[in-house]
Design an enzyme around this catalytic site. Structure first.
Site, PDB file in Angstrom:
ATOM      1  N   ILE A 133       0.857  -1.229   0.127  1.00 14.32           N
ATOM      2  CA  ILE A 133      -0.144  -0.086   0.053  1.00 14.32           C
ATOM      3  C   ILE A 133       0.798   1.327   0.080  1.00 14.32           C
ATOM      4  O   ILE A 133       1.026   1.777   1.012  1.00 14.32           O
ATOM      5  CB  ILE A 133      -1.098   0.152   1.070  1.00 14.32           C
ATOM      6  CG1 ILE A 133      -1.638  -1.238   1.199  1.00 14.32           C
ATOM      7  CG2 ILE A 133      -1.910   1.209   1.196  1.00 14.32           C
ATOM      8  CD1 ILE A 133      -2.559  -1.329   2.664  1.00 14.32           C
ATOM      9  N   PRO A 134       1.500   1.495  -1.194  1.00 16.60           N
ATOM     10  CA  PRO A 134       2.209   2.713  -1.247  1.00 16.60           C
ATOM     11  C   PRO A 134       1.228   3.840  -1.066  1.00 16.60           C
ATOM     12  O   PRO A 134       0.167   4.029  -1.616  1.00 16.60           O
ATOM     13  CB  PRO A 134       2.965   2.738  -2.658  1.00 16.60           C
ATOM     14  CG  PRO A 134       2.255   1.647  -3.460  1.00 16.60           C
ATOM     15  CD  PRO A 134       1.415   0.951  -2.325  1.00 16.60           C
ATOM     16  N   HIS A 135       1.952   4.928  -0.293  1.00 17.02           N
ATOM     17  CA  HIS A 135       0.949   6.062   0.094  1.00 17.02           C
ATOM     18  C   HIS A 135       1.932   7.185   0.328  1.00 17.02           C
ATOM     19  O   HIS A 135       2.889   7.449   0.619  1.00 17.02           O
ATOM     20  CB  HIS A 135      -0.013   5.910   1.019  1.00 17.02           C
ATOM     21  CG  HIS A 135       0.593   5.382   2.427  1.00 17.02           C
ATOM     22  ND1 HIS A 135       1.124   3.951   2.677  1.00 17.02           N
ATOM     23  CD2 HIS A 135       1.108   6.088   3.643  1.00 17.02           C
ATOM     24  CE1 HIS A 135       1.751   4.152   3.593  1.00 17.02           C
ATOM     25  NE2 HIS A 135       1.847   5.148   4.366  1.00 17.02           N
ATOM     26  N   GLY A 136       1.277   8.358   0.024  1.00 10.86           N
ATOM     27  CA  GLY A 136       2.003   9.622   0.411  1.00 10.86           C
ATOM     28  C   GLY A 136       0.985  10.723   0.453  1.00 10.86           C
ATOM     29  O   GLY A 136      -0.412  10.673   0.241  1.00 10.86           O
ATOM     30  N   LEU A 160      -2.210   5.130  -2.622  1.00 11.85           N
ATOM     31  CA  LEU A 160      -3.096   6.101  -2.090  1.00 11.85           C
ATOM     32  C   LEU A 160      -2.349   7.266  -1.746  1.00 11.85           C
ATOM     33  O   LEU A 160      -1.321   7.330  -1.126  1.00 11.85           O
ATOM     34  CB  LEU A 160      -3.521   5.681  -0.411  1.00 11.85           C
ATOM     35  CG  LEU A 160      -4.658   6.468   0.173  1.00 11.85           C
ATOM     36  CD1 LEU A 160      -5.976   6.518  -0.619  1.00 11.85           C
ATOM     37  CD2 LEU A 160      -4.839   5.886   1.483  1.00 11.85           C
TER      38      LEU A 160
END
Length: 154
Positions: free
Chosen positions: A67-70, A105
């Site tokens: 779940i890569p996110h930033g 996300l």
């Protein structure tokens, strides 16, 4: 009170059903490009945010899921992008298993609780073994979207 749903984050156009990638970096590049095209935003900015986040620790959460996110200044709402990777790739996951399901996300820099709620929502969905099994067995963006939105609001 607004209750966020997966369908608030993605559309069938923000899904890649058979992503061809051979590395974590390539996965991050491709999903950055995909989301950039969906929201008419600069690909490099998205990619840079994801790389910075990965430096803090892997977003490979285990069981073949990442779940890569930033957060980004230029956004006014949260966005998602989902990819099913054709052949699992090493994502430096906490359980050391390769990843084949990725949910990107991206949230506005000003979002505090909203970003955390969206992360929790995506995390709950991708911890569900039945949902992941269905996602792994589907091969079109429309089918993947239906599964993603099915139990988590459409």
């Amino acid at each position: 009170m607004f209750i966020m749903k997966i369908a608030d984050l993605i559309t069938p156009k923000s899904i890649i059903a058979n992503l061809k990638a051979t590395s974590k970096k390539q996965v991050l590049q491709e999903i950055s490009r995909g989301l950039a095209a969906c929201i008419n935003h600069n690909y490099q900015d998205i990619f840079d945010v994801l790389l910075e986040r990965e430096k803090l620790g892997t977003t490979g959460v285990g069981e073949g899921v990442a779940i890569p996110h930033g957060k980004m200044e230029a956004l006014d709402t949260s966005y998602g992008f989902f990819a099913r990777i054709e052949r699992p790739v090493d994502f430096e996951s906490i359980d050391e298993r390769p990843v084949d399901l990725v949910f990107l996300l991206l949230a506005p820099a000003s979002s505090g609780a909203e970003h955390l709620k969206a992360l929790a929502l995506v995390s709950r969905l991708l911890r569900d073994k039945d949902s992941c099994e269905k996602l792994r067995g589907s091969s079109t963006p429309e089918a993947l979207y239906a599964i993603l939105a099915e139990n988590y609001g459409n």
